[in-house]
Design a protein around this motif. Sequence first.
Motif, mmCIF file in Angstrom:
data_model
loop_
_atom_site.group_PDB
_atom_site.id
_atom_site.type_symbol
_atom_site.label_atom_id
_atom_site.label_comp_id
_atom_site.label_asym_id
_atom_site.label_seq_id
_atom_site.Cartn_x
_atom_site.Cartn_y
_atom_site.Cartn_z
ATOM 1 N N PHE A 204 0.834 -1.214 0.000
ATOM 2 C CA PHE A 204 0.000 0.000 0.000
ATOM 3 C C PHE A 204 0.866 1.260 0.000
ATOM 4 O O PHE A 204 0.514 2.266 -0.624
ATOM 5 N N MET A 205 2.006 1.202 0.696
ATOM 6 C CA MET A 205 2.896 2.375 0.710
ATOM 7 C C MET A 205 3.483 2.595 -0.687
ATOM 8 O O MET A 205 3.665 3.719 -1.123
ATOM 9 N N GLU A 206 3.790 1.488 -1.363
ATOM 10 C CA GLU A 206 4.364 1.591 -2.727
ATOM 11 C C GLU A 206 3.326 2.164 -3.706
ATOM 12 O O GLU A 206 3.651 3.016 -4.535
ATOM 13 N N LEU A 207 2.074 1.680 -3.582
ATOM 14 C CA LEU A 207 1.016 2.112 -4.504
ATOM 15 C C LEU A 207 0.134 3.129 -3.782
ATOM 16 O O LEU A 207 -0.941 2.795 -3.295
ATOM 17 N N SER A 208 0.607 4.370 -3.731
ATOM 18 C CA SER A 208 -0.101 5.329 -2.873
ATOM 19 C C SER A 208 -1.509 5.650 -3.376
ATOM 20 O O SER A 208 -2.366 6.069 -2.606
ATOM 21 N N ALA A 209 -1.771 5.401 -4.663
ATOM 22 C CA ALA A 209 -3.131 5.654 -5.165
ATOM 23 C C ALA A 209 -4.115 4.580 -4.687
ATOM 24 O O ALA A 209 -5.323 4.731 -4.825
ATOM 25 N N LEU A 210 -3.563 3.513 -4.137
ATOM 26 C CA LEU A 210 -4.400 2.416 -3.643
ATOM 27 C C LEU A 210 -4.740 2.738 -2.193
ATOM 28 O O LEU A 210 -3.879 2.646 -1.316
ATOM 29 N N ASN A 255 -4.115 3.514 10.157
ATOM 30 C CA ASN A 255 -3.012 4.377 10.597
ATOM 31 C C ASN A 255 -2.044 4.748 9.482
ATOM 32 O O ASN A 255 -1.223 5.649 9.642
ATOM 33 N N ILE A 256 -2.091 4.003 8.369
ATOM 34 C CA ILE A 256 -1.240 4.441 7.234
ATOM 35 C C ILE A 256 -2.094 5.185 6.199
ATOM 36 O O ILE A 256 -1.709 5.310 5.030
ATOM 37 N N GLY A 257 -3.278 5.608 6.625
ATOM 38 C CA GLY A 257 -4.076 6.498 5.772
ATOM 39 C C GLY A 257 -5.089 5.796 4.886
ATOM 40 O O GLY A 257 -5.680 6.442 4.018
#
Length: 264
Positions: A204-210, A255-257
């Motif tokens: 999810f951090m790598e694919l921020s649009a996800l 917590n990671i948005g």
Amino acid sequence: MQGLVFDMHRFSVHDGPGIRTTIFLKGCPLRCRWCHNPESRREMPEEVERIYRLEDREIKVKEVLGRFMSPAEVLVEALKDRAFYEESGGGVTISGGEPLQQVAFLVEILSLLKAEGIHTAVDTSGFAPNVAFQQIALLTDLFLYDLKHMDTVKHQSLTGVRNDMVLHNLRYLVKQGRRVVVRYPMIPGMNDDEENLVAMKNLFMELSALNELHILPYHSIANGKYQRMELENMMVGVTEPTCDWVEKVATRFKNIGLNVKIGG
Ligand code: SF4
């Protein structure tokens, strides 16, 4: 052209926004241990025995699951609830089985729906050649995309197939700017360990649009079905996750948005 349809559910509210018709196509190359619809996996019509209870009597009825339909016939069924889609912001979801197994049929259905201005969603395991996703990417308003395990060897042991294609197609759809909701079937002892949760977080951090995640906690509702169909039930002894544990996992992702929903 005809395709094999397993079932249709009208007034569905768990397979995308608003009120929807969900069309289940028959056939799936995976064999997930927790599959709730084992009768949707074979790519042919098949006879099953249904048991209905009437007071203290058991009535056994043989039914054939799966019927061949043309895309136009599917459209006719889907259009019956058009007023509800318009009122609720809903539409049509194509599920399975694995709908991309019948990609030519899927493309036709989606094209007809888009020509009618109907919102489309595809519920997929992600296990299909990338060219199949290329064909439906622009015809699909929303992908409901399963993420079963981040480790390919464990993915294979849990589902029968590796996850390389699944992750590749997920990255492809996100990079194409398609709207994707990740669906994580949370199975205690199988994919809720620290290592897998961290690997998911990293993706999810790598694919921020996800940024949308649906957590689908395992439930044992299909056990009786496996018994009736005389199929090996590989979930014997697996318990449902506690609400507390599901909430904790959800909080980690919030917590990671991420926008996290528990359930479909
Ligand atoms: S992808 Fe879905 S239909 Fe196919 S085996 Fe897994 S749970 Fe069952």
